[in-house]
Write an enzyme that holds these catalytic residues in place. Structure first.
Site, PDB file in Angstrom:
ATOM      1  N   TYR A  39      52.428   7.085  17.986  1.00 28.82           N
ATOM      2  CA  TYR A  39      52.012   7.224  19.372  1.00 28.82           C
ATOM      3  C   TYR A  39      50.501   7.016  19.465  1.00 28.82           C
ATOM      4  CZ  TYR A  39      56.598   9.488  19.801  1.00 28.82           C
ATOM      5  OH  TYR A  39      57.947   9.780  19.759  1.00 28.82           O
ATOM      6  N   HIS A  93      60.943   8.665  11.403  1.00 29.02           N
ATOM      7  CA  HIS A  93      61.014   8.207  12.797  1.00 29.02           C
ATOM      8  C   HIS A  93      62.092   7.142  12.997  1.00 29.02           C
ATOM      9  CE1 HIS A  93      58.271   7.505  16.557  1.00 29.02           C
ATOM     10  NE2 HIS A  93      59.533   7.624  16.880  1.00 29.02           N
ATOM     11  N   SER A 106      64.247  11.862  25.658  1.00 28.40           N
ATOM     12  CA  SER A 106      64.576  11.211  26.946  1.00 28.40           C
ATOM     13  C   SER A 106      65.787  11.858  27.623  1.00 28.40           C
ATOM     14  CB  SER A 106      64.813   9.712  26.739  1.00 28.40           C
ATOM     15  OG  SER A 106      63.669   9.084  26.228  1.00 28.40           O
ATOM     16  N   ARG A 111      64.183   8.941  30.652  1.00 30.51           N
ATOM     17  CA  ARG A 111      62.806   8.408  30.689  1.00 30.51           C
ATOM     18  C   ARG A 111      62.156   8.563  32.064  1.00 30.51           C
ATOM     19  NH1 ARG A 111      61.722   5.921  25.890  1.00 30.51           N
ATOM     20  NH2 ARG A 111      63.527   5.453  24.584  1.00 30.51           N
ATOM     21  N   GLY A 112      62.473   9.695  32.691  1.00 32.49           N
ATOM     22  CA  GLY A 112      61.894  10.004  33.992  1.00 32.49           C
ATOM     23  C   GLY A 112      62.701   9.532  35.180  1.00 32.49           C
ATOM     24  N   PHE A 144      65.769  10.245  36.131  1.00 32.32           N
ATOM     25  CA  PHE A 144      66.489  11.302  36.841  1.00 32.32           C
ATOM     26  C   PHE A 144      65.545  12.245  37.575  1.00 32.32           C
ATOM     27  CE2 PHE A 144      70.209  10.964  33.618  1.00 32.32           C
ATOM     28  CZ  PHE A 144      70.711   9.884  34.331  1.00 32.32           C
ATOM     29  N   ALA A 145      64.244  12.096  37.331  1.00 33.67           N
ATOM     30  CA  ALA A 145      63.262  12.892  38.073  1.00 33.67           C
ATOM     31  C   ALA A 145      62.799  12.171  39.333  1.00 33.67           C
ATOM     32  CB  ALA A 145      62.065  13.219  37.191  1.00 33.67           C
ATOM     33  N   SER A 146      62.560  10.877  39.208  1.00 27.96           N
ATOM     34  CA  SER A 146      61.955  10.122  40.318  1.00 27.96           C
ATOM     35  C   SER A 146      62.900   9.162  41.012  1.00 27.96           C
ATOM     36  CB  SER A 146      60.748   9.330  39.787  1.00 27.96           C
ATOM     37  OG  SER A 146      59.807  10.192  39.202  1.00 27.96           O
TER      38      SER A 146
END
Length: 347
Positions: free
Chosen positions: A65, A133, A212, A216-217, A219-221
């Protein structure tokens, strides 16, 4: 709405080797890379402090990262805030880029060098949970695990984890040294691990760390997420978010949103509650860069689901999602078989 209510974050035993973590962790990747540009360091340190004081003590990073910058950030936060003894620190090795291409390595020399470098960047003497990883399919998994076993004996890591590994790879690795946790993508629209891998983990006493868990976001936005992605955001490359698939896939969010409205919580909380309900050996690591989103995620721990609601959620269309879950599927568990140990010739 339950989104502003702070739930008590339970503690769970992750795997059968003694590691105890918060039942929900914090994925730190997006603070530094892949989901747009790096976020302000001071804001991210404040977020980490808020997470830990809220009971979310299981922090997840990787040397990939940045590369490296996320580990440096986590190390700085731990030092500045005096949090080392209050967190369960997980990082990963094995993925790097060479000439613009992703390279996966699991040879012993690389394993040791990567661990030493992560210890230095994190500013710690021991890593609580050290994951492979991605699986290097050129190196027998027993060889990679052998070096990790040495690092455990030397006190440089406490517990060993795998990420994106097949059931066979998990079994072979576990035979060398007990695996404590498996990190896999798991959500309402990514359920390919359920047939064999979850069963394997539970047979062997291995905890599961879903990444996730809120798609990857998405379901939030909802659809707005895709419309507002910045340049360089990894999600722009993901097949499920491509226009040819997205019109179909957004139905999952629409159905989830309707159910959440009836339930009195947010769609992301409902999706996360479903993952949290998979067992007391599961600690999902939703990532965020905002305190209000972290509060939302913690609030999901208060969302209790009936059998009927679980069944309704599972019927939302996971089997009908179009597009692969990742732009680089060759680096997932579907392609993680390594050569037999007998084929290895040490350098």
């Amino acid at each position: 709405m339950t989104s502003t209510v702070q739930a008590v974050v339970p503690r769970i035993k992750l795997g059968s080797q003694g590691l105890e973590v918060s039942a929900q962790g914090l994925g730190c990747m997006g603070m530094s890379t892949f989901y747009g540009s790096a976020k302000p360091e001071s804001d991210m340190i404040q977020l980490i402090h808020h997470a830990v004081t809220s009971g979310v003590t299981f922090l997840d990073t990787s040397d990939f990262y940045g590369p490296h910058t996320n580990e440096i950030l986590i190390g700085k936060a731990l030092k500045e805030l005096g949090l080392r003894g209050k967190v369960e620190l997980a990082t990963k090795f094995g993925v790097s880029t060479k000439d613009g291409q992703i390279e996966v390595r699991g040879d012993p020399g690389y394993v040791r060098a990567a661990c030493e470098a992560s210890l230095s960047r994190l500013g710690v003497e021991c890593i609580d949970l050290y994951y492979i990883h991605r699986i290097d399919i050129r190196v027998p998994i027993e060889v990679t695990m052998g070096e990790l076993k040495k690092l455990v004996k030397e006190g440089k890591i406490k517990y060993i984890g795998l990420s994106e590994a097949s059931a066979d790879t998990i079994r072979r690795a576990h035979a060398v040294h007990p695996i404590t946790a498996l990190q896999m993508e798991w959500s309402l629209w990514t359920r390919d691990l359920e047939a064999d891998i979850v069963t394997c983990c539970r047979e062997l006493g291995i905890g599961i760390v879903p990444y996730s868990p809120i798609a990857r976001g998405f379901f939030a936005s909802g659809p707005e997420l895709i419309q507002n992605l910045p340049e360089g955001d990894l999600r722009k490359t993901m097949p499920r978010f491509k226009p040819e698939n997205f019109e179909h896939n957004k139905r999952v969010y629409e159905q989830l949103s309707g159910m959440a409205s009836r339930k009195g919580c947010s769609p992301s909380q409902l999706a996360l509650a479903w993952v949290q309900s998979q067992g007391n050996d599961v600690s999902p690591i939703p990532g965020t860069t905002k305190i209000e989103n972290l509060n939302q995620n913690v609030g999901a721990l208060s969302v209790k689901l009936t059998k009927e609601e679980m069944a309704e959620l599972e019927s939302l269309g996971a089997g009908d999602v179009k597009g692969d879950r990742h732009a680089h599927m060759k680096f997932t568990w579907l392609n993680s078989e390594t050569p037999p140990l007998s084929s290895w010739k040490s350098e």
